[in-house]
Design a protein around this motif. Structure first.
Motif, mmCIF file in Angstrom:
data_model
loop_
_atom_site.group_PDB
_atom_site.id
_atom_site.type_symbol
_atom_site.label_atom_id
_atom_site.label_comp_id
_atom_site.label_asym_id
_atom_site.label_seq_id
_atom_site.Cartn_x
_atom_site.Cartn_y
_atom_site.Cartn_z
ATOM 1 N N LEU A 98 -57.111 -11.111 -34.598
ATOM 2 C CA LEU A 98 -55.900 -11.640 -33.976
ATOM 3 C C LEU A 98 -54.649 -11.180 -34.712
ATOM 4 C CD1 LEU A 98 -55.043 -13.341 -31.595
ATOM 5 C CD2 LEU A 98 -55.245 -15.368 -33.028
ATOM 6 N N VAL A 99 -54.660 -11.223 -36.031
ATOM 7 C CA VAL A 99 -53.501 -10.771 -36.816
ATOM 8 C C VAL A 99 -53.278 -9.269 -36.614
ATOM 9 C CG1 VAL A 99 -52.639 -10.419 -39.170
ATOM 10 C CG2 VAL A 99 -53.604 -12.630 -38.514
ATOM 11 N N ALA A 100 -54.356 -8.492 -36.619
ATOM 12 C CA ALA A 100 -54.229 -7.045 -36.408
ATOM 13 C C ALA A 100 -53.635 -6.755 -35.030
ATOM 14 C CB ALA A 100 -55.582 -6.362 -36.560
ATOM 15 N N ALA A 101 -54.085 -7.462 -34.011
ATOM 16 C CA ALA A 101 -53.544 -7.266 -32.661
ATOM 17 C C ALA A 101 -52.059 -7.611 -32.619
ATOM 18 C CB ALA A 101 -54.325 -8.093 -31.647
ATOM 19 N N ALA A 102 -51.656 -8.674 -33.296
ATOM 20 C CA ALA A 102 -50.232 -9.055 -33.326
ATOM 21 C C ALA A 102 -49.394 -7.973 -34.011
ATOM 22 C CB ALA A 102 -50.063 -10.400 -34.026
ATOM 23 N N MET A 103 -49.919 -7.403 -35.066
ATOM 24 C CA MET A 103 -49.188 -6.338 -35.754
ATOM 25 C C MET A 103 -49.048 -5.111 -34.854
ATOM 26 S SD MET A 103 -50.780 -6.764 -39.574
ATOM 27 C CE MET A 103 -49.842 -5.426 -40.281
ATOM 28 N N ILE A 104 -50.104 -4.760 -34.156
ATOM 29 C CA ILE A 104 -50.053 -3.621 -33.239
ATOM 30 C C ILE A 104 -49.061 -3.899 -32.109
ATOM 31 C CG2 ILE A 104 -51.370 -2.255 -31.556
ATOM 32 C CD1 ILE A 104 -53.828 -2.698 -33.438
ATOM 33 N N ALA A 105 -49.094 -5.110 -31.552
ATOM 34 C CA ALA A 105 -48.163 -5.467 -30.480
ATOM 35 C C ALA A 105 -46.718 -5.372 -30.959
ATOM 36 C CB ALA A 105 -48.466 -6.869 -29.959
ATOM 37 N N ALA A 106 -46.446 -5.803 -32.180
ATOM 38 C CA ALA A 106 -45.086 -5.740 -32.728
ATOM 39 C C ALA A 106 -44.624 -4.290 -32.876
ATOM 40 C CB ALA A 106 -45.033 -6.462 -34.075
#
Length: 146
Positions: free
Chosen positions: A64-72
């Motif tokens: 989830l954290v990795a996905a948020a970083m990619i989305a940002a």
């Protein structure tokens, strides 16, 4: 050319929603391809569940954290390189995938002598997941206070 001016305004709600959408898509993707993925990594479901260090909370949290970083990052580059739209977000995500995800995974898979089928499962998820996040962060514009 990337414009590093203050015109980039991260919409944290869009980033969170995009990360959650990617996370849920990932759950569905790997549920569908579970058997092929396990065969590709040379493991069984029993091994996976009994492996030392198996901590679902840590694994899902990391995803989830990795996905948020990619989305940002997709959001930032989308805004920095042109108009913020769903289509541009998708295009930016696809180009980032080609430039970074596919190239690094393909190199790793060649040296690890892994199958193209496994590359298709893993990298294919990231192509579609990143495009999904690009569509969300591209379409969801932050409201400007009057």
């Amino acid at each position: 050319m990337i414009d590093s001016s203050s015109s980039v305004r991260q919409n944290y709600w869009a980033i969170i929603v995009a990360a959650i959408a990617c996370f849920l898509f990932e759950a569905g993707w790997y549920t569908i391809f579970m058997q092929q993925w396990l065969e590709g990594i040379g493991r069984t479901r029993q091994w996976l569940e009994s492996a030392a260090g198996y901590n679902p909370a840590f694994q899902y949290g990391t995803a989830l954290v990795a996905a948020a970083m990619i989305a940002a990052v997709i959001s930032r580059i989308t805004q920095s390189t042109g108009p913020q739209t769903a289509l541009r977000g998708i295009k930016v995500a696809a180009m980032l995938w080609v430039g970074f995800v596919l190239t690094t995974w393909a190199t790793e898979y060649v040296f690890e002598v892994r199958t193209l089928k496994l590359l298709g499962i893993n990298a294919g998820f990231w192509l579609l997941g990143m495009m999904l996040m690009g569509a969300i962060v591209g379409a969801w514009k932050k409201k400007v206070k009057a």
